[in-house]
Design an enzyme around this catalytic site. Sequence first.
Site, short mmCIF file in Angstrom:
data_model
loop_
_atom_site.label_atom_id
_atom_site.label_comp_id
_atom_site.label_asym_id
_atom_site.label_seq_id
_atom_site.Cartn_x
_atom_site.Cartn_y
_atom_site.Cartn_z
N GLY A 197 0.83 -1.21 0.00
CA GLY A 197 0.00 0.00 0.00
C GLY A 197 0.87 1.26 0.00
O GLY A 197 1.34 1.68 -1.05
N SER A 242 6.51 -4.51 -2.18
CA SER A 242 6.11 -3.14 -2.40
C SER A 242 6.30 -2.36 -1.09
O SER A 242 7.36 -2.45 -0.47
CB SER A 242 4.68 -3.08 -2.94
OG SER A 242 4.38 -1.81 -3.45
N TRP A 243 5.30 -1.60 -0.64
CA TRP A 243 5.43 -0.91 0.65
C TRP A 243 5.77 -1.88 1.77
O TRP A 243 6.53 -1.56 2.69
CB TRP A 243 4.15 -0.14 0.99
CG TRP A 243 4.05 0.18 2.45
CD1 TRP A 243 3.24 -0.40 3.37
CD2 TRP A 243 4.83 1.15 3.17
NE1 TRP A 243 3.45 0.14 4.62
CE2 TRP A 243 4.43 1.09 4.52
CE3 TRP A 243 5.83 2.05 2.80
CZ2 TRP A 243 4.99 1.92 5.51
CZ3 TRP A 243 6.40 2.86 3.78
CH2 TRP A 243 5.97 2.79 5.12
N ASP A 278 8.96 -4.18 -13.86
CA ASP A 278 8.26 -3.43 -12.82
C ASP A 278 8.36 -1.94 -13.10
O ASP A 278 9.43 -1.35 -12.93
CB ASP A 278 8.84 -3.78 -11.45
CG ASP A 278 8.01 -3.27 -10.30
OD1 ASP A 278 7.32 -2.24 -10.46
OD2 ASP A 278 8.05 -3.90 -9.22
N HIS A 330 5.18 -5.22 -11.48
CA HIS A 330 4.91 -4.99 -10.06
C HIS A 330 3.83 -5.94 -9.52
O HIS A 330 3.86 -6.30 -8.35
CB HIS A 330 4.48 -3.54 -9.85
CG HIS A 330 4.56 -3.08 -8.43
ND1 HIS A 330 5.77 -2.90 -7.77
CD2 HIS A 330 3.59 -2.75 -7.53
CE1 HIS A 330 5.53 -2.48 -6.54
NE2 HIS A 330 4.23 -2.39 -6.37
#
Length: 318
Positions: free
Chosen positions: A43, A115-116, A271, A299
């Site tokens: 996120g 990711s985050w 990505d 991604h």
Amino acid sequence: MAELYPPIEPYDDGMLAVGDGNLVYWELCGNADGKPALVVHGGPGSGCGPGTRRYFDPDRYRVVLFDQRGCGRSTPHASDPATDMTVNTTGHLLADMERLREHLGIERWLLYGGSWGSTLILAYAERHPKRVSEIVIPGVTTTRRSEIDWLYRGASRFFPEEWERFRAGVPEVERDGDLLAAYARLMDSPDAAVRDKAAADWVAWEDAVISQEPHATPNAYSSRPPAAQLALVRICAHYFSHGAWLEEGALLRDANRLAGIPGVLIHGRLDMSSPLGTAWELARGWPDADLMVVGDSGHTGSETMKDAIRKTLDRFAR
């Protein structure tokens, strides 16, 4: 298709009081006596999903999933404009993870997330290396301001029309300034229509950036339920406009603190959201990490990436 483990349901769950009036949702899946593994979602503000459980052998892992502050099933929810965002920062999330570990009586755990989620994993592991057994990251980010600038400005060279719409989503006087801070202000508006439009403009840009990946899901962000979209955008804008409260480059600079922790970085060559360079830099600074570059993945992943993730987690299971 990659063969993942069958769907499973949690055998336990709860709401952990972490202070500041926040309750963090957590759940346990798999074998209660298995190897502890923590899933750290992306996120920021996406919440954890049931699909992630299927990467872990349920006979060998005790899988812990949780929703970070303000999203998923945690309360209060960031979609509510009354929710106080000043007590939702990277430092708060790191403290929540450690409180959850203590609450569950876990000595050390494998950390999994991309990711985050990878930023949060790296920050946690560099702060608490003795609490981490292994790390598996599909999709490396460190949330440097340079990475944020790429995602919300630099990628415009590939999607100029879509970025112009994203830029036009903020007041004209702010379009040549900090777009993310402007969106954060819009998401704090007392006017629901303003918040709804800002969220729609934000997720439309996110959808555009992943749209050319070979296995992209159309409308991956904009198809989320309205409350989930609002929480995602409000939390993302809040975090990214503050550089995630991390010193620029600190996670890469301090990667030597991860020495002795086996890690696998699985990154898509295509990505667009988080180009491969960050994963390459991290692998060079972390002596115990292996970098796997997946040629057909962006991604959002691919069957090849799913297979690599499952095999890596199988290898680390004990």
